[in-house]
Scaffold this motif. Structure first.
Motif, PDB file in Angstrom:
ATOM      1  N   ASN A  22      -7.655   1.539  -8.812  1.00  0.00           N
ATOM      2  CA  ASN A  22      -6.422   0.777  -8.641  1.00  0.00           C
ATOM      3  C   ASN A  22      -5.637   0.656  -9.942  1.00  0.00           C
ATOM      4  O   ASN A  22      -4.762  -0.198 -10.068  1.00  0.00           O
TER       5      ASN A  22
ATOM      6  N   LYS B 266      -1.815   0.791  -9.649  1.00  0.00           N
ATOM      7  CA  LYS B 266      -1.131  -0.173  -8.777  1.00  0.00           C
ATOM      8  C   LYS B 266      -0.346  -1.148  -9.635  1.00  0.00           C
ATOM      9  O   LYS B 266      -0.904  -1.728 -10.574  1.00  0.00           O
TER      10      LYS B 266
ATOM     11  N   GLU C 274     -11.346  -1.668  -1.277  1.00  0.00           N
ATOM     12  CA  GLU C 274     -10.194  -1.662  -2.176  1.00  0.00           C
ATOM     13  C   GLU C 274     -10.018  -0.381  -2.984  1.00  0.00           C
ATOM     14  O   GLU C 274      -8.909  -0.044  -3.352  1.00  0.00           O
TER      15      GLU C 274
END
Ligand code: FES
Lengths: 177, 477
Positions: A41, A44, B87
């Protein structure tokens, strides 16, 4: 096996190339998910929305005219699977009715700047960057810009800021989120 | 060293190749690795060993990357795995590959051993090769046992409780062994940390060394070839390893890879809610390939337990390990080796029967609970990810339970809604389906209308109190 017929040669070539192709195919099919997984991530951008998160620094009376005061704030951070708290320092300078608020993070490579009263400057010891009390970069500083100011307001007699991080090195301030 | 496996280059490329070759000896290595003669020709039956190596490589790669997010502590292990599943991009796929890969590893190692046994390929001075192989087999099982705990969900926790319990049945030293395995008397972070170190550092290192020794000894002994040919016949039909056998190995590995990738895409690797040592209804079951061992335990009650858990499996493992020393007859044809072949069939039949008995037993006695656990696991995986909140805001203590809850509900559900022997846990109930505040208000008055028929109706609780209870229960996280 020194004498290979033409048929055998073609067969061997097919099997050899076939093995290499299968190996490459499996490698390729794995590489993409692994790359995405490893990046995770990291790219992001935080979905803070448009709501500004005002953090209280203290009552107006706490700040002395013209003298930088360090204020610790607690920010909420999302660290992988954890929501946690982290502390940051904000420099506050009162000038009459107005205030200057700076993040203590040096715009050069991210060390922390301290106020040196003897020389009347903020100083970053990492690569010798000095800043005026107003945050401007002093000549010779390693940093390409002055200290990063934070948006602030006065509400109910308290000074509040919005904490942000900014990109390193650039001559102008850009948000890093 | 003219070898058909070594590429021939002309011009500049040839000069570069020669330059590197003179210094690094590539041709020599390639010749060693690729030109090995296979008596009797190449076969798909010989592909299991290579496939094992391939799966081991897959497990290593996926494992290394999973370690980027996984944290070996009782606090974080489960949350970090949940984070991977929900996630991280391709997280479910990567964990799926590793999860299903472990099953593939066990299946493949068994197929590999069976092929060697049927072909009688452990004979003729191959004792060391077999011994190292038996060691690697045990390492595969150790991988699977140590990896089982790491997600720290219900199944991991209780599965390991049982495994450790079995280890403690060792006479005299049992208690000591148990303490050393779990790192004290409490299963927790120290336990996870030990299993993690064993799973990701110790076992891979041992396995890599074992594989190197196994391959070296294999090259030294040469492939045994078909069992139904004389050595002369087999040498007449000899084929080199490259490219024929490599191609068959590659095709077979591709099939394995495709199956694993498909399963990882289509079916989420299971993850249940976090380990909860207070759960009294949980039915703990090992990974499917250990189910037969679990069934065996049931036939040895009380003080005889050690026979089922350690003695019988120990003897079987010892016989497998020392097979080349026990079976010294040079005959390789399976039909002319009745003892070994019947023994193998009997062992497989016993394992299969025990497996089916375990399944039948569960279907007869625990079907509802096992189904409920599976549904709970599936529900947990569908639930949106909720980060663990350690921020200072969250540390502000939760409100105390309303008096009506203490009086009417706490006996079964626990004073803080943590659950008890007679009532399920209420913490986190807000996230479950059909458990809105209104539902809970209704449920207290008429439980069976809300699928909670085990709970007695509570008409004595006033409407205001019911709302207060529902509000408070919903605040529990
Ligand atoms: S980080 Fe402050 S001067 Fe380099």
């Amino acid at each position: 096996m020194s004498e290979l017929s033409e048929v055998d040669k073609t067969k061997r070539l097919f099997m050899g190339l076939g093995s290499i192709a299968i190996g490459a195919g499996i490698g390729g099919a794995l590489a993409y998910p692994i790359f995405q997984f490893a990046v995770g991530n990291a790219l992001k951008t935080s979905e803070g929305g448009d709501d500004k998160n005002w953090i209280e620094l203290g009552s107006l009376s706490e700040f002395e005219e013209g003298k930088p005061t360090a204020k610790k704030i607690t920010i909420e951070i999302r660290d992988g699977w954890v929501k946690s708290s982290s502390d940051e320092t904000i420099w506050v300078v009162k000038k009459g009715d107005t205030f200057l608020t700076f993040t203590a993070t040096c715009p050069h490579l991210g060390c922390k700047v301290n106020w040196v009263p003897e020389r009347s400057e903020y100083f970053c010891p990492c690569h010798n960057s000095a800043f005026e009390v107003t945050g401007e970069r002093k000549p010779g500083a390693a940093s390409a810009r002055g200290l990063d100011s934070l948006e602030h307001r006065v509400a109910n007699g308290k000074l509040e800021v919005v904490f942000q991080k900014f990109k390193n090195l650039l001559p102008t301030k850009e948000v890093f989120s | 060293m003219a070898s058909p496996a070594i590429p021939q280059f002309n011009g500049t490329l040839g000069k570069i190749y020669d330059w590197v070759d003179e210094r690094a000896g590539i041709s020599e290595i390639m010749h060693e690795l690729l030109d090995e003669p296979i008596p009797g020709g190449t076969k798909y039956a010989y592909a299991f060993g290579s496939a094992l190596l391939f799966i081991f490589a897959l497990q290593s790669i996926t494992g290394v990357f999973l370690a980027m997010y996984y944290v070996p502590s009782a606090e974080d292990a489960h949350k970090s795995v949940e984070y991977i599943m929900k996630e991280v991009p391709f997280g479910a796929f990567m964990r799926g590959m590793h999860h299903y890969g472990s099953s593939a590893m066990v299946i493949m190692v068994v197929l590999h051993i069976l092929q060697i046994v049927i072909w009688g390929a452990y004979k003729q001075k191959r004792e060391l090769l077999w011994l190292v192989g038996a060691g690697l087999f045990q390492l595969v099982l150790a991988f699977s046992l140590s990896g089982y705990l790491l997600p720290w969900d219900m199944k991991a926790y209780y599965g390991t409780v049982v495994t450790v319990g079995i280890a403690s049945e060792v006479p005299i030293l049992g208690d000591l062994i148990k303490r050393i395995i779990i790192g004290g008397t409490e299963m927790g972070t120290i336990t996870i940390s030990r299993f993690f170190m064993v799973h990701v550092f110790l076992l891979p290192a041992l396995t890599a060394g074992g594989i190197a020794a196994h391959l070296y000894l294999f090259r030294k002994a040469l492939p045994a070839g078909p069992f139904n040919m004389t050595e002369q016949e087999a040498m007449f039909k000899v084929e080199p390893f490259w490219p024929g056998q490599v191609f068959k190995d590659a095709v077979f590995s591709l099939v394995v890879f495709a199956i694993l990738a498909y399963m990882s895409w289509s079916t989420l690797a299971p993850l249940e809610p976090k380990a909860d040592p207070s759960q009294t209804q949980y039915v703990a079951r090992p990974e499917w390939y250990f189910l037969f061992l679990f069934q065996l335990l049931k036939y040895f009650p009380g003080s005889t337990a050690i026979i089922g858990s350690l003695v019988i499996p120990g003897i079987v493992m010892a016989v497998i390990t020392f097979l080349p020393f026990l079976d010294r007859n040079p005959e390789r044809h399976p039909l002319k080796r009745p003892f070994v072949m019947l023994g193998t069939v009997a062992l497989l039949a016993a394992i299969g029967t025990l497996h089916l008995l375990a399944k039948r037993d569960d279907a007869q006695n625990f079907a509802a609970q096992i189904k409920a656990q599976e549904e709970e696991g599936a529900r947990f995986l569908k639930e949106p990810f909720e980060p663990k909140d350690t921020s200072r805001k969250a540390l502000v203590a939760a409100a105390p339970a309303p008096e009506a809850f203490v009086k009417n509900c706490a006996v079964c559900h626990g004073e803080n809604g943590e659950g008890g022997p007679a009532g399920p846990k209420l913490v986190g109930i807000a996230k479950k389906e059909n458990r809105s505040k209104e539902d809970i208000v209704g449920l207290i008055e008429n439980p069976s209308a809300y699928g909670a028929s085990k709970m007695p109706p509570m008409p004595q609780v006033s409407a205001t109190d019911r709302v207060a209870i529902a509000d408070w229960v919903h605040s529990l996280k």
